[in-house]
Design a protein around this motif. Structure first.
Motif, PDB file in Angstrom:
ATOM      1  N   PRO A   1       0.819  -1.215   0.000  1.00 31.53           N
ATOM      2  CA  PRO A   1       0.000   0.000   0.000  1.00 31.53           C
ATOM      3  C   PRO A   1       0.853   1.265   0.000  1.00 31.53           C
ATOM      4  O   PRO A   1       1.887   1.331   0.660  1.00 31.53           O
ATOM      5  CB  PRO A   1      -0.808  -0.117   1.297  1.00 31.53           C
ATOM      6  CG  PRO A   1      -0.861  -1.587   1.554  1.00 31.53           C
ATOM      7  CD  PRO A   1       0.467  -2.119   1.083  1.00 31.53           C
ATOM      8  N   GLY A   2       0.416   2.240  -0.779  1.00 33.51           N
ATOM      9  CA  GLY A   2       1.127   3.505  -0.873  1.00 33.51           C
ATOM     10  C   GLY A   2       2.023   3.604  -2.084  1.00 33.51           C
ATOM     11  O   GLY A   2       2.551   4.668  -2.383  1.00 33.51           O
ATOM     12  N   THR A   3       2.209   2.487  -2.806  1.00 29.02           N
ATOM     13  CA  THR A   3       3.015   2.495  -4.027  1.00 29.02           C
ATOM     14  C   THR A   3       2.281   1.739  -5.124  1.00 29.02           C
ATOM     15  O   THR A   3       1.590   0.753  -4.854  1.00 29.02           O
ATOM     16  CB  THR A   3       4.397   1.846  -3.813  1.00 29.02           C
ATOM     17  OG1 THR A   3       4.217   0.525  -3.305  1.00 29.02           O
ATOM     18  CG2 THR A   3       5.262   2.652  -2.873  1.00 29.02           C
ATOM     19  N   VAL A   4       2.456   2.211  -6.355  1.00 28.25           N
ATOM     20  CA  VAL A   4       1.849   1.552  -7.509  1.00 28.25           C
ATOM     21  C   VAL A   4       2.826   1.634  -8.672  1.00 28.25           C
ATOM     22  O   VAL A   4       3.311   2.710  -8.999  1.00 28.25           O
ATOM     23  CB  VAL A   4       0.519   2.237  -7.924  1.00 28.25           C
ATOM     24  CG1 VAL A   4      -0.062   1.600  -9.176  1.00 28.25           C
ATOM     25  CG2 VAL A   4      -0.486   2.200  -6.812  1.00 28.25           C
ATOM     26  N   SER A   5       3.107   0.496  -9.294  1.00 24.38           N
ATOM     27  CA  SER A   5       3.922   0.485 -10.510  1.00 24.38           C
ATOM     28  C   SER A   5       3.034   0.974 -11.646  1.00 24.38           C
ATOM     29  O   SER A   5       1.919   0.487 -11.805  1.00 24.38           O
ATOM     30  CB  SER A   5       4.392  -0.929 -10.828  1.00 24.38           C
ATOM     31  OG  SER A   5       5.111  -1.462  -9.759  1.00 24.38           O
ATOM     32  N   THR A   6       3.540   1.929 -12.434  1.00 26.61           N
ATOM     33  CA  THR A   6       2.674   2.496 -13.465  1.00 26.61           C
ATOM     34  C   THR A   6       3.172   2.295 -14.884  1.00 26.61           C
ATOM     35  O   THR A   6       2.365   2.228 -15.801  1.00 26.61           O
ATOM     36  CB  THR A   6       2.458   4.008 -13.230  1.00 26.61           C
ATOM     37  OG1 THR A   6       3.715   4.659 -13.256  1.00 26.61           O
ATOM     38  CG2 THR A   6       1.765   4.261 -11.908  1.00 26.61           C
ATOM     39  N   GLU A   7       4.475   2.216 -15.095  1.00 23.27           N
ATOM     40  CA  GLU A   7       4.976   2.086 -16.462  1.00 23.27           C
ATOM     41  C   GLU A   7       6.377   1.493 -16.458  1.00 23.27           C
ATOM     42  O   GLU A   7       7.177   1.780 -15.578  1.00 23.27           O
ATOM     43  CB  GLU A   7       5.007   3.455 -17.145  1.00 23.27           C
ATOM     44  CG  GLU A   7       5.411   3.418 -18.595  1.00 23.27           C
ATOM     45  CD  GLU A   7       5.394   4.785 -19.251  1.00 23.27           C
ATOM     46  OE1 GLU A   7       5.880   4.880 -20.386  1.00 23.27           O
ATOM     47  OE2 GLU A   7       4.913   5.755 -18.648  1.00 23.27           O
ATOM     48  N   LEU A   8       6.643   0.686 -17.472  1.00 26.79           N
ATOM     49  CA  LEU A   8       7.975   0.140 -17.705  1.00 26.79           C
ATOM     50  C   LEU A   8       8.496   0.768 -18.984  1.00 26.79           C
ATOM     51  O   LEU A   8       7.793   0.795 -20.001  1.00 26.79           O
ATOM     52  CB  LEU A   8       7.909  -1.390 -17.854  1.00 26.79           C
ATOM     53  CG  LEU A   8       9.215  -2.124 -18.139  1.00 26.79           C
ATOM     54  CD1 LEU A   8      10.199  -1.957 -16.988  1.00 26.79           C
ATOM     55  CD2 LEU A   8       8.948  -3.600 -18.399  1.00 26.79           C
ATOM     56  N   SER A   9       9.713   1.293 -18.943  1.00 24.81           N
ATOM     57  CA  SER A   9      10.275   1.912 -20.137  1.00 24.81           C
ATOM     58  C   SER A   9      10.432   0.868 -21.238  1.00 24.81           C
ATOM     59  O   SER A   9      10.540  -0.331 -20.966  1.00 24.81           O
ATOM     60  CB  SER A   9      11.616   2.575 -19.827  1.00 24.81           C
ATOM     61  OG  SER A   9      12.571   1.610 -19.448  1.00 24.81           O
ATOM     62  N   ALA A  10      10.437   1.324 -22.486  1.00 22.29           N
ATOM     63  CA  ALA A  10      10.520   0.412 -23.631  1.00 22.29           C
ATOM     64  C   ALA A  10      11.782  -0.446 -23.592  1.00 22.29           C
ATOM     65  O   ALA A  10      11.763  -1.603 -24.015  1.00 22.29           O
ATOM     66  CB  ALA A  10      10.458   1.196 -24.934  1.00 22.29           C
TER      67      ALA A  10
END
Length: 162
Positions: free
Chosen positions: A118-127
């Motif tokens: 809780p308190g963190t969310v992975s949002t994107e992985l670089s190409a």
């Protein structure tokens, strides 16, 4: 890449059987659709990039799981206090985490671990798979947050997914 009518006969059979079982119908239309899917699905999946998991030290998952369980409990309490407290005191931020993990399965495990806490969310992985964008609900020192993720989660996962 050369064309094969059935690049994976087991996959074609599996797709056909599952389609018929899910349809719960043995009509000509259902069987024809199952046959069409059994021909097309293996063709599509053969074009996907495959990277098989290579497991190194699977024993490193045990202390990681214990650490994660503890972190989830502590983070739940911390996030509850933060959410119930004054909103203006929250310092949310998006931070790019440089990755040393190269195995996509290890990266997937890391994104799951981060999102479970809780308190963190992975949002994107670089190409190029070298950076992971993470949203933190409250972060005082971005460098310390990066270091914590790298030492607490990425380092053990690098031992599991070399």
């Amino acid at each position: 890449m050369k064309f094969q009518l059935f690049p994976s006969i087991p996959q074609s059979i599996t797709v056909f059987i599952f389609w018929v079982l899910m349809a719960e119908n043995y009509s000509a239309a259902t069987l024809l659709m199952g046959l069409l899917l059994a021909l097309l699905m293996p063709q599509l999946s053969a074009r996907l990039e495959r990277e098989f998991a290579q497991i190194g030290n699977a024993g490193a998952l045990i202390p990681l799981a214990a650490k994660l369980a503890w972190d989830v409990v502590v983070a739940n309490i911390t996030v509850a206090r933060q959410v119930l407290g004054p909103e203006k005191e929250l310092r949310s931020a998006f931070i790019w985490i440089p990755l040393e993990l190269t195995n996509i399965h290890g990266i997937s495990a890391l994104t799951s671990v981060i999102t479970l806490t809780p308190g963190t969310v992975s949002t994107e992985l670089s190409a190029d798979r070298k950076h992971l964008l993470v949203h933190f609900l409250d972060v005082e020192d971005p460098d310390a947050a990066i270091a914590e993720i790298k030492t607490r989660y990425e380092a053990p996962l690098r031992r599991v997914f070399p």
